[in-house]
Design a protein around this motif. Structure first.
Motif, PDB file in Angstrom:
ATOM      1  N   VAL A 253       0.840  -1.201   0.000  1.00 36.71           N
ATOM      2  CA  VAL A 253       0.000   0.000   0.000  1.00 36.71           C
ATOM      3  C   VAL A 253       0.875   1.253   0.000  1.00 36.71           C
ATOM      4  CG1 VAL A 253      -1.708   1.318   1.317  1.00 36.71           C
ATOM      5  CG2 VAL A 253      -1.914  -1.158   1.147  1.00 36.71           C
ATOM      6  N   ARG A 254       1.950   1.198   0.766  1.00 42.57           N
ATOM      7  CA  ARG A 254       2.829   2.355   0.838  1.00 42.57           C
ATOM      8  C   ARG A 254       3.488   2.641  -0.502  1.00 42.57           C
ATOM      9  NH1 ARG A 254       5.661   5.210   3.572  1.00 42.57           N
ATOM     10  NH2 ARG A 254       7.633   4.372   2.839  1.00 42.57           N
ATOM     11  N   LEU A 255       3.907   1.588  -1.166  1.00 41.86           N
ATOM     12  CA  LEU A 255       4.545   1.780  -2.464  1.00 41.86           C
ATOM     13  C   LEU A 255       3.568   2.294  -3.501  1.00 41.86           C
ATOM     14  CD1 LEU A 255       6.825  -1.301  -2.389  1.00 41.86           C
ATOM     15  CD2 LEU A 255       7.571   0.981  -3.079  1.00 41.86           C
ATOM     16  N   LYS A 256       2.344   1.845  -3.410  1.00 40.25           N
ATOM     17  CA  LYS A 256       1.385   2.227  -4.434  1.00 40.25           C
ATOM     18  C   LYS A 256       0.729   3.577  -4.143  1.00 40.25           C
ATOM     19  CE  LYS A 256       0.467  -2.410  -6.068  1.00 40.25           C
ATOM     20  NZ  LYS A 256      -0.362  -3.608  -6.025  1.00 40.25           N
ATOM     21  N   TYR A 257       0.559   3.897  -2.877  1.00 40.30           N
ATOM     22  CA  TYR A 257      -0.209   5.102  -2.556  1.00 40.30           C
ATOM     23  C   TYR A 257       0.541   6.144  -1.747  1.00 40.30           C
ATOM     24  CZ  TYR A 257      -4.034   2.796  -4.796  1.00 40.30           C
ATOM     25  OH  TYR A 257      -4.811   2.196  -5.744  1.00 40.30           O
ATOM     26  N   LYS A 258       1.836   5.907  -1.525  1.00 43.51           N
ATOM     27  CA  LYS A 258       2.720   6.918  -0.943  1.00 43.51           C
ATOM     28  C   LYS A 258       2.092   7.686   0.229  1.00 43.51           C
ATOM     29  CE  LYS A 258       5.838   6.477  -4.458  1.00 43.51           C
ATOM     30  NZ  LYS A 258       5.216   5.481  -5.213  1.00 43.51           N
ATOM     31  N   VAL A 259       1.954   9.003   0.073  1.00 39.39           N
ATOM     32  CA  VAL A 259       1.521   9.826   1.202  1.00 39.39           C
ATOM     33  C   VAL A 259       0.098   9.503   1.654  1.00 39.39           C
ATOM     34  CG1 VAL A 259       3.027  11.781   0.726  1.00 39.39           C
ATOM     35  CG2 VAL A 259       0.769  11.673  -0.352  1.00 39.39           C
TER      36      VAL A 259
ATOM     37  N   SER B 182      -1.064   6.550   1.966  1.00 36.93           N
ATOM     38  CA  SER B 182      -1.180   5.170   2.438  1.00 36.93           C
ATOM     39  C   SER B 182      -1.689   5.076   3.868  1.00 36.93           C
ATOM     40  CB  SER B 182       0.165   4.466   2.294  1.00 36.93           C
ATOM     41  OG  SER B 182       1.150   5.176   2.999  1.00 36.93           O
ATOM     42  N   GLY B 183      -1.231   5.976   4.736  1.00 38.20           N
ATOM     43  CA  GLY B 183      -1.655   5.912   6.124  1.00 38.20           C
ATOM     44  C   GLY B 183      -3.156   5.967   6.259  1.00 38.20           C
ATOM     45  N   ARG B 184      -3.751   6.908   5.537  1.00 34.06           N
ATOM     46  CA  ARG B 184      -5.199   7.056   5.653  1.00 34.06           C
ATOM     47  C   ARG B 184      -5.945   5.920   4.968  1.00 34.06           C
ATOM     48  NH1 ARG B 184      -5.139  12.797   3.529  1.00 34.06           N
ATOM     49  NH2 ARG B 184      -3.023  12.148   3.016  1.00 34.06           N
ATOM     50  N   LEU B 185      -5.375   5.410   3.886  1.00 35.74           N
ATOM     51  CA  LEU B 185      -6.009   4.249   3.250  1.00 35.74           C
ATOM     52  C   LEU B 185      -5.990   3.058   4.189  1.00 35.74           C
ATOM     53  CD1 LEU B 185      -4.870   4.190  -0.477  1.00 35.74           C
ATOM     54  CD2 LEU B 185      -7.115   4.717   0.471  1.00 35.74           C
ATOM     55  N   LEU B 186      -4.876   2.887   4.886  1.00 37.45           N
ATOM     56  CA  LEU B 186      -4.766   1.740   5.795  1.00 37.45           C
ATOM     57  C   LEU B 186      -5.786   1.841   6.923  1.00 37.45           C
ATOM     58  CD1 LEU B 186      -0.917   1.340   5.744  1.00 37.45           C
ATOM     59  CD2 LEU B 186      -2.582  -0.351   4.981  1.00 37.45           C
ATOM     60  N   THR B 187      -6.064   3.065   7.333  1.00 36.60           N
ATOM     61  CA  THR B 187      -7.097   3.251   8.341  1.00 36.60           C
ATOM     62  C   THR B 187      -8.451   2.774   7.819  1.00 36.60           C
ATOM     63  OG1 THR B 187      -5.912   5.226   8.966  1.00 36.60           O
ATOM     64  CG2 THR B 187      -8.088   4.941   9.910  1.00 36.60           C
ATOM     65  N   LEU B 188      -8.726   3.137   6.579  1.00 34.95           N
ATOM     66  CA  LEU B 188      -9.974   2.693   5.981  1.00 34.95           C
ATOM     67  C   LEU B 188      -9.995   1.176   5.833  1.00 34.95           C
ATOM     68  CD1 LEU B 188     -10.414   5.426   3.218  1.00 34.95           C
ATOM     69  CD2 LEU B 188     -11.931   5.015   5.152  1.00 34.95           C
ATOM     70  N   ILE B 189      -8.849   0.618   5.461  1.00 34.12           N
ATOM     71  CA  ILE B 189      -8.775  -0.837   5.292  1.00 34.12           C
ATOM     72  C   ILE B 189      -9.023  -1.539   6.625  1.00 34.12           C
ATOM     73  CG2 ILE B 189      -7.168  -2.718   4.798  1.00 34.12           C
ATOM     74  CD1 ILE B 189      -6.036  -0.859   2.530  1.00 34.12           C
ATOM     75  N   ASP B 190      -8.484  -0.962   7.694  1.00 35.69           N
ATOM     76  CA  ASP B 190      -8.763  -1.524   9.018  1.00 35.69           C
ATOM     77  C   ASP B 190     -10.267  -1.567   9.287  1.00 35.69           C
ATOM     78  OD1 ASP B 190      -6.237  -2.126   9.739  1.00 35.69           O
ATOM     79  OD2 ASP B 190      -5.921  -0.368  11.024  1.00 35.69           O
ATOM     80  N   GLN B 191     -10.937  -0.521   8.849  1.00 40.01           N
ATOM     81  CA  GLN B 191     -12.387  -0.484   9.052  1.00 40.01           C
ATOM     82  C   GLN B 191     -13.069  -1.604   8.279  1.00 40.01           C
ATOM     83  OE1 GLN B 191     -13.545   1.227  11.281  1.00 40.01           O
ATOM     84  NE2 GLN B 191     -12.080   2.873  11.611  1.00 40.01           N
ATOM     85  N   VAL B 192     -12.545  -1.881   7.092  1.00 40.35           N
ATOM     86  CA  VAL B 192     -13.101  -2.994   6.315  1.00 40.35           C
ATOM     87  C   VAL B 192     -12.849  -4.305   7.054  1.00 40.35           C
ATOM     88  CG1 VAL B 192     -12.879  -4.320   4.170  1.00 40.35           C
ATOM     89  CG2 VAL B 192     -12.894  -1.822   4.085  1.00 40.35           C
ATOM     90  N   TYR B 193     -11.622  -4.490   7.519  1.00 38.39           N
ATOM     91  CA  TYR B 193     -11.266  -5.735   8.215  1.00 38.39           C
ATOM     92  C   TYR B 193     -12.226  -6.030   9.364  1.00 38.39           C
ATOM     93  CZ  TYR B 193      -6.598  -5.884   5.994  1.00 38.39           C
ATOM     94  OH  TYR B 193      -5.559  -5.966   5.125  1.00 38.39           O
ATOM     95  N   ARG B 194     -12.383  -5.023  10.225  1.00 35.38           N
ATOM     96  CA  ARG B 194     -13.176  -5.290  11.424  1.00 35.38           C
ATOM     97  C   ARG B 194     -14.660  -5.449  11.107  1.00 35.38           C
ATOM     98  NH1 ARG B 194     -13.034   0.579  14.113  1.00 35.38           N
ATOM     99  NH2 ARG B 194     -13.567  -0.629  15.946  1.00 35.38           N
ATOM    100  N   SER B 195     -15.048  -5.031   9.899  1.00 29.35           N
ATOM    101  CA  SER B 195     -16.449  -5.182   9.518  1.00 29.35           C
ATOM    102  C   SER B 195     -16.729  -6.496   8.811  1.00 29.35           C
ATOM    103  CB  SER B 195     -16.866  -4.037   8.581  1.00 29.35           C
ATOM    104  OG  SER B 195     -16.557  -2.796   9.169  1.00 29.35           O
ATOM    105  N   LEU B 196     -15.660  -7.191   8.409  1.00 29.06           N
ATOM    106  CA  LEU B 196     -15.851  -8.449   7.687  1.00 29.06           C
ATOM    107  C   LEU B 196     -16.504  -9.488   8.587  1.00 29.06           C
ATOM    108  CD1 LEU B 196     -12.427  -8.868   5.822  1.00 29.06           C
ATOM    109  CD2 LEU B 196     -14.667  -8.675   4.732  1.00 29.06           C
ATOM    110  N   PRO B 197     -17.546 -10.169   8.091  1.00 31.16           N
ATOM    111  CA  PRO B 197     -18.138 -11.257   8.872  1.00 31.16           C
ATOM    112  C   PRO B 197     -17.117 -12.375   9.104  1.00 31.16           C
ATOM    113  CG  PRO B 197     -19.667 -10.525   7.197  1.00 31.16           C
ATOM    114  CD  PRO B 197     -18.371  -9.820   6.934  1.00 31.16           C
ATOM    115  N   LEU B 198     -17.362 -13.191  10.127  1.00 30.20           N
ATOM    116  CA  LEU B 198     -16.364 -14.165  10.548  1.00 30.20           C
ATOM    117  C   LEU B 198     -16.515 -15.512   9.861  1.00 30.20           C
ATOM    118  CD1 LEU B 198     -16.640 -13.308  14.324  1.00 30.20           C
ATOM    119  CD2 LEU B 198     -14.902 -12.495  12.721  1.00 30.20           C
TER     120      LEU B 198
END
Lengths: 739, 218
Positions: free
Chosen positions: A343-349, A351-367
């Motif tokens: 993510v860092r290589l692809k989205y540079k500056v 990336s931090g905020r994208l990763l935050t959004l991705i975390d939100q996706v992770y925790r929302s994924l059904p088990l």
């Protein structure tokens, strides 16, 4: 069993003939390859279902004519050729087997380390004093969280994810997922979704609400190695997280209309495999539903693309795409296994905020997913305590990382941090966290019973009786799980009640394994009938190779990886060797050599089998010339002069993980103070403290451009200089993405 | 009757050449010695620790040696370190111990060693006991020599030119005996075929496999 087996065989065989684009390898002939009906399981043994059974050998009769004689001869010749070749295949299988052992052992050792890091993180949380230099990235929201929170493990790298990580674990949803202003490390304030799409952007365009055309365009763009614009990525992630969040902990699809459903296992950033699946099996739709069983990201280089394609499909067709969470949908895993780097290589500056959004996706994924109320699909598996009812009621949102249980569960009443081992022991059996961890991390085992999964360091091993019991308790017929790479892409265990499906082909190395997906045919009124499709997204080169060449190729790669691992432990090994060699002859027995390697590397491998590949024997005495174990090593084997850099280098993967933790704003830089902290923590982790003076000198020498901070490249560059021969080990080979 | 048939159709020994024959036998003897040597070295603490109380090795050194070899093979396949192996591995394990059973015979072995209570798994003790007995006995699942293999190929080689059409072999091994799948047959033929003329020069093929099988594993 010949007759029964061949009925089943024919189906599986047809299938693999028509769908398999690769060759068989030695193992295939040893494994079951059948599509089969679950309701028949009583009649058949879970035994090798070879291409034939006893019934098919035609015994010849007493008296016969000339023609019959000729027939008999050719029959005998056939049998002989077959069994002889099968013996040869067995030899290949042995080689393939230990190669597999190497890869898997090294893979799981990494996971074990990662689990151990939990204790390390908790120590960080409790003991690390708040220093001004440390919370560079936590300007936003640092005030509203305690010191404990602000240093929490946050790959997202900004304080909102920090707050989410620990604060929300208590309040159960204080930080709402919403379109909000986020702060970059430098304090600039931009909304990702307001970033303008530059005129010269040549990648795919996505306009929500999602359409089929959008998905086609997305896939076409990804095929051409385009990177989706951050604005679109942010949109997809935000909406997907919100929609996923509204789902229950278990998807409960019914196949009464579609009459079939497809289940895919781990994809691990291997976009080609996903595209092969869609090509063979069609895009998801309500008529063609899919369950994706977790582990979309990490390892492969196209994790971002996989995640986006799957989420887009989900947005288009929530009734046809069921996404389960895997153990790699976890930012702590992502730190080590490459997704964060990608993510860092692809989205540079951004990336931090994208990763935050991705975390939100992770925790929302059904088990998990329960198909027609009778087939349970979860990423890892179950344990003897698994209780689906209990899991149905938990708030999965609080598990930002599965490796890190909610703070309240980890503290004693006196505030003491409970070590993982204790938390996982019997006294905490009922804990919600263990329930979730078991679903995502467990592996089935031969035999019976249930024990902690020491090989991986998390989850359980569950035996056939546990499968039986848990399925029965919940009125289920079949458990489908992923999580483990299998040579054929799928494998049955536990009297066909536990099925592993793994969809990333060539996972360890080109030629190491096929990928597979499984389709359950027939609606809920019919018997569950799994139907397997294997595939191989490999290069044509690989296809034209013989078994021997393929095994050789994979073997070479496994041994390379193993040698790297051995070199990382050279000091401990040398000492162990010397202990076995009191007279300093440079020779030790094979057994001692094996014991030394197992103890020093912490890898349980068939060392005796590997010995000829790793070290030479002294022809006169039959003893191991142990110095040859480090053949490619040029440095002296004395451990007196071990420099700090070497210590650091040998723990490179842990160090990189730590680098990413300390680098909280994901800026790719750490300050001098942060570096000092990292060294201290590393010292504790390694139980080899690093002297203060050396630490400072190190930090200064590493800061090559003298801007007062160290970036990861400077960091790695230092190691490269220290140990030039490892230059190529650095896996930062994403240059092609920077165009 | 079986053997009578074989003898009846045998080509004269001269056809194979005395020289070559001598070579094969010599090769095999050396091999066995080598195997034996490595097995001796296998009397290792780690193996004993793995086996634990589950199996008591025979006091007879020769038998104990064979038992250790079998146990070592078992250990390689026991991924969960619980002295259990999946029955599906039995074929590979047995074949790697220089036995050469047919698929039907593998089933027969499984019948002997599979756990009756927990289907699908084999315990260390039953495996070591049965397989070392079979090896000691030395009559079952015998591995063929190069000479024997050559004789069979020779019979298939109607024109006696030392080559066989891959298509013919393929048809045969997919139809008769314990048929290969097309995939397996493809793989085998690709492996056996000469890259230049597309034919199977069977002596070359037999040599390759004999060489591969003669590399000691344990």
């Amino acid at each position: 069993m010949g007759g029964g087996a061949s009925v089943h065989k024919s189906k599986g065989q047809d299938d693999s003939d028509s769908c398999n684009t690769s060759q068989r390898d030695g193992s295939s002939s040893q494994k079951q390859k059948s599509g089969f009906r679950i309701h028949r399981k009583k009649k058949q043994k879970e035994a090798p279902r070879q291409s034939t059974g006893t019934g098919q050998i035609r015994p010849h009769q007493g008296s016969m004519g000339k023609a019959e004689r000729g027939k008999t001869i050719s029959l005998k010749a056939a049998i002989l050729i077959q069994r002889w070749y099968r013996q040869y295949l067995a030899r290949m299988e042995i080689r393939r087997r230990y190669t597999w052992n190497i890869f898997q052992t090294i893979e799981y050792a990494g996971e074990q380390d990662q689990m151990k890091l939990y204790n390390f993180f908790n120590a960080l949380l409790t003991h690390m004093p708040q220093k001004p230099g440390i919370d560079i990235g936590s300007k936003d929201g640092a005030n509203e969280t305690s010191s404990l929170d602000s240093v929490s493990v946050s790959s997202g790298g900004d304080a909102s994810s920090t707050a989410a990580a620990s604060g929300e674990q208590r309040t159960g949803g204080r930080v709402k997922l919403r379109k909000r202003k986020l702060f970059a490390g430098n304090g600039a304030c931009i909304d990702l979704e307001d970033v303008t799409v530059e005129n010269d952007y040549k990648g795919p365009h996505v306009k929500l609400p999602m359409t089929l055309q959008n998905i086609q365009e997305l896939i076409d763009g990804f095929k051409k190695k385009k990177i989706l614009h951050v604005k679109y990525v942010a949109q997809i992630l935000r909406v997907a997280a919100a929609n996923l969040k509204a789902l229950p902990n278990f998807h409960q699809p019914s196949t009464s209309l579609s009459k079939q459903i497809t289940i895919c296992g781990d994809l691990h950033g291997k976009l080609d495999d996903l595209l092969v699946i869609f090509y063979k099996n069609g895009l998801p739709s309500p008529e063609n539903p899919y369950v994706f069983n977790g582990d979309y990201v990490d390892r492969g280089k196209r994790s971002v693309e996989i995640l986006l394609v799957l989420l887009s499909c989900f947005l288009l067709c929530p009734d046809g795409v069921f996404l389960n969470r895997g153990n790699h949908e976890d930012h702590i895993m992502n730190m080590r296994y490459g997704f964060i780097r990608e993510v860092r290589l692809k989205y540079k500056v951004f990336s931090g905020r994208l990763l935050t959004l991705i975390d939100q996706v992770y925790r929302s994924l059904p088990l998990g997913t329960i198909i027609d109320g009778r087939v349970l699909v979860v990423h890892g598996g179950i344990s003897e305590t698994t209780d689906l009812k209990l899991i149905t009621d938990i708030d999965r949102q609080k598990y930002v990382s599965i490796l890190r249980p909610p703070v309240l569960e980890t503290m004693n009443s006196d505030g003491r941090v409970i070590p993982l081992s204790e938390l996982y022991s019997s006294s905490h059996n009922g804990s919600e966290w263990k329930q979730v961890l078991d679903l995502l991390w467990s592996d089935p085992q031969n035999g019976t019973g249930c024990s902690p999964n020491t090989f991986r360091g998390g989850g359980s091993y569950f035996g056939s009786d546990v499968t039986e019991k848990v399925l029965k308790k919940h009125g289920l017929q079949l458990l489908i799980r992923s999580h483990e790479c299998k040579p054929d892409g799928y494998e049955f265990m536990h009297s066909n009640k536990c099925l592993t499906v793994f969809s990333a082909s060539n996972y360890y190395e080109e030629g190491s394994n096929k990928g597979a997906y499984v389709r359950l045919l027939g609606g809920p009124s019919e018997a569950v009938e799994p139907y397997f499709v294997q595939f191989n997204a490999a290069t044509p080169k690989l296809r034209s190779m013989t078994i021997r060449q393929r095994v050789g190729l994979v073997e070479a790669s496994a041994l390379r990886e193993l040698r790297t691992r051995i070199r990382e432990r050279q000091d401990a090994l040398t000492q162990a060797f010397n202990n076995y060699d009191p007279d300093s002859k440079g020779l030790i027995s094979v057994s001692d050599w094996c014991v030394a390697l197992e103890e020093s590397t912490d890898l349980k491998l068939p060392w005796r089998l590997l010995r000829p590949k790793l070290a030479e024997l002294d022809s006169a005495t039959g003893l191991v010339k142990f110095a040859t174990t480090f053949q490619e090593e040029t440095q002296s084997d004395s451990e007196v002069d071990v420099t700090v850099a070497e210590v650091l280098y040998r723990n490179k993967s842990s160090l990189e993980t730590i680098f990413r933790i300390i680098d909280k704003d994901n800026s790719g830089y750490i300050s001098m103070d942060e570096f000092a902290e990292a060294c201290d923590l590393l010292g504790k982790h390694l139980s080899t403290p690093i002297p203060q003076q050396q630490k400072l000198e190190m930090a200064k020498s590493m800061d090559m451009n003298k801007d007062g901070k160290i970036d990861l490249n400077e960091f790695m560059e230092t190691f490269r200089i220290v140990n030039a021969e490892h230059e190529q080990d650095d896996s930062l080979d994403y240059e092609e993405l920077d165009d | 009757m079986d053997r009578g048939m074989e003898r009846g159709m045998e080509p004269p020994q001269d056809d194979l050449g005395d020289e070559e024959e001598g070579d094969f036998e010599g090769g095999e003897e050396v091999e066995e010695e080598d195997n034996y040597h490595t097995v001796k070295a296998a009397n290792a603490a780690d193996l004993l620790e793995y086996v634990g109380n589950a199996y008591t090795f025979s006091p007879d050194p020769f038998q104990a040696d064979i038992e250790r070899r079998v146990a070592l093979m078992f250990q390689i396949f026991d991924t969960s370190h619980q002295r259990l192996v999946d029955v599906r591995e039995v074929g590979t394990m047995v074949r790697s111990l220089d036995l050469c059973p047919t698929e039907a015979e593998v089933q027969e072995i499984i019948g002997h060693v599979e756990e009756s209570t927990t289907k699908g798994v084999v315990k260390l003790e039953s495996f070591v006991k049965h397989i070392s007995f079979v090896i000691m006995e030395g009559t079952k699942y015998r591995q063929r020599t190069k000479e024997e293999m050559m004789r069979f190929f020779y019979k298939l080689d109607k024109e006696k030119k030392g080559v066989i059409d891959p298509a013919k072999i393929k048809a045969q091994i997919c139809k008769d005996g314990e048929p290969f799948t097309f995939e397996e047959a493809d793989e085998m033929v690709t492996f056996a075929m000469d890259k230049d003329d597309g034919l199977i020069h069977y002596e070359q093929y037999v040599d390759t496999i004999v060489a591969a099988l003669s590399i000691s594993i344990l």
